[in-house]
Design an enzyme around this catalytic site. Structure first.
Site, PDB file in Angstrom:
ATOM      1  N   CYS A  71      76.011  41.909  96.000  1.00  0.00           N
ATOM      2  CA  CYS A  71      74.940  41.572  96.949  1.00  0.00           C
ATOM      3  C   CYS A  71      73.862  42.646  96.877  1.00  0.00           C
ATOM      4  O   CYS A  71      73.806  43.534  97.733  1.00  0.00           O
ATOM      5  CB  CYS A  71      75.483  41.473  98.371  1.00  0.00           C
ATOM      6  SG  CYS A  71      76.686  40.155  98.615  1.00  0.00           S
ATOM      7  N   CYS A 366      71.872  26.679  87.490  1.00  0.00           N
ATOM      8  CA  CYS A 366      72.016  27.985  88.126  1.00  0.00           C
ATOM      9  C   CYS A 366      71.226  29.052  87.377  1.00  0.00           C
ATOM     10  O   CYS A 366      71.374  30.246  87.666  1.00  0.00           O
ATOM     11  CB  CYS A 366      73.490  28.379  88.197  1.00  0.00           C
ATOM     12  SG  CYS A 366      74.287  28.539  86.578  1.00  0.00           S
TER      13      CYS A 366
END
Length: 408
Positions: A71, A366
């Site tokens: 992240c 993606c």
């Protein structure tokens, strides 16, 4: 020794970029306009401190931020984050020579990711269990994760215990954990050899409440309940480690955009169909031909639609679409096509589509770069690019899904 530099812009992977002597310097966890102190290692640098922060900088919510590689964008404000993700898609299409109408980002909520891939490695007498650092083979031990569903986040200690039991002394263990309607499906690979003693040990562990199945290197060790996914109200038995969209809400958003575009088609080809994420939804209205190379995925799709009343006919075909794309002759049977390939995209298939008579195409991807490349092939072949919708299902990372719609 440290260097003081000013970040000018963001790269497509979310790194801050500065220039010195005409050369680019990439600095993770920074934002445009920030003056930062870094430790340089060639073109890459490690952030030491932020001297002048951007107004868009916010406190990262996760205690593992900056170390865990999963992240990397938690330091961005919500507006800056959404703008960056949408801009990634816009820029990819611009580089491909396409002026695309890119919609607003469809957001992703925390604690919504139903699949996570963990790693474990033995270092001397201890085992590290968690995620990889960014651009590294090192593993970060974690005690929390804010992006996965609670059913996974609350079982991290159990998953670590299972990894410790199964880990090989010389190899890195990989563990794919998926939340299903029956509980957690745990697929372990590169594990130690499962002898009788180890089998009994992991059986005892895996019979804990909330575990649907444990498989090790392709062998099912225990399956108290069949792990199923809900696809538009239909139960699909999940093959061990099979691909699926990481976030259920994102999957529904992709399907909503793509299926609305293909609603008037009478017969649709769903290419790279997997376990039937889109096939089963399409079959509510039209006949569908699903094409996929993975045999267990096709078997799961076949089993899911048999005996279900009200569905239109579904046929399936095992085929490597990279080596043998559907030809223009094959495609003449369809007036709609949906494709959702791996990150490499569907270049060969798009070259066949560009010469076909298929009226409507929905592309799910993606990877904005390969999607834009494939879109350019279709546009050159006579298709009109109607819209591109970015959909976030990889929260706080630079990765982004998108759905592009075409018509002839």
């Amino acid at each position: 020794m440290s260097d003081r530099i000013t970040i000018e812009t963001l790269g497509h992977k979310g790194d801050g970029i500065a220039h010195e002597g005409g050369a680019a310097i990439f600095v993770p966890f920074t934002l445009p306009g920030e003056t930062v102190n870094v430790s340089r290692d060639g073109a890459r640098a490690r952030l030491l401190s932020v001297e002048t922060p951007s107004p868009e900088r916010v406190p990262a919510p996760c205690p593992h931020f900056g170390v865990c590689g999963g992240c990397e964008l938690q330091h961005m404000s919500e507006d800056a984050y959404r703008s960056f993700k949408r801009g990634t898609v816009t820029e990819a299409f611009r580089r491909a020579g396409l002026d695309a109408e890119v919609a607003d980002l469809v957001p992703c909520a925390p604690a919504s990711r139903r699949r996570a891939v963990f790693s474990a490695l033995r270092i001397d007498n201890r085992v590290l269990f968690g995620f990889h650092e960014a651009l590294s083979h090192r593993i970060v031990s974690i005690h929390t994760c804010l992006v996965v569903v609670p059913e996974i986040a609350t079982r991290l200690a159990f998953l670590e215990k299972l990894a410790i039991a199964l880990i090989d002394r010389k190899r890195e263990l990989r563990m794919v954990v998926t939340h299903t309607t029956a509980g957690l499906d745990i697929a372990v690979s590169d594990a130690a050899k499962v002898d009788a003693r180890l089998r009994q040990r992991v059986l005892e562990l895996a019979l804990a409440p909330g575990i649907a199945r444990l498989s090790v290197d392709g062998e099912t060790i225990v399956e108290p309940q069949a792990p199923r996914l809900d696809v538009d109200g239909l139960g699909v038995l999940l093959p061990p480690g099979a691909f699926l969209q990481a976030v259920a809400q994102a999957e529904r958003a992709m399907a909503e955009v793509a299926l609305a575009h293909l609603a008037k088609a009478k017969r649709v080809a769903d290419l790279f169909c997997g376990i039937g994420t889109f096939t089963l939804r399409l079959a509510r209205r039209q006949a569908v031909h699903g094409v996929e190379f993975d045999t267990p995925a096709l078997a799961a799709l076949d089993a899911a639609h048999r005996g279900v009343p009200g569905l239109k006919p579904i046929t399936t075909e095992r085929r490597d679409l990279y080596r043998r794309p559907l030809t223009t002759k094959d495609l003449s049977r369809f007036d709609g096509v949906l494709f959702d390939p791996p990150r490499a995209g569907a270049e060969a298939q798009c070259r066949e589509l560009a010469r076909s008579t298929v009226k409507r195409v929905a592309a799910v991807s993606c990877n904005p770069t390969t999607l834009a490349r494939d879109a350019a092939i279709l546009v050159e072949g006579g298709y009109k690019l109607l819209s591109v919708t970015p959909i976030d299902q990889f929260l706080w990372s630079h990765h982004i899904e998108a759905v592009a719609l075409f018509e002839r």
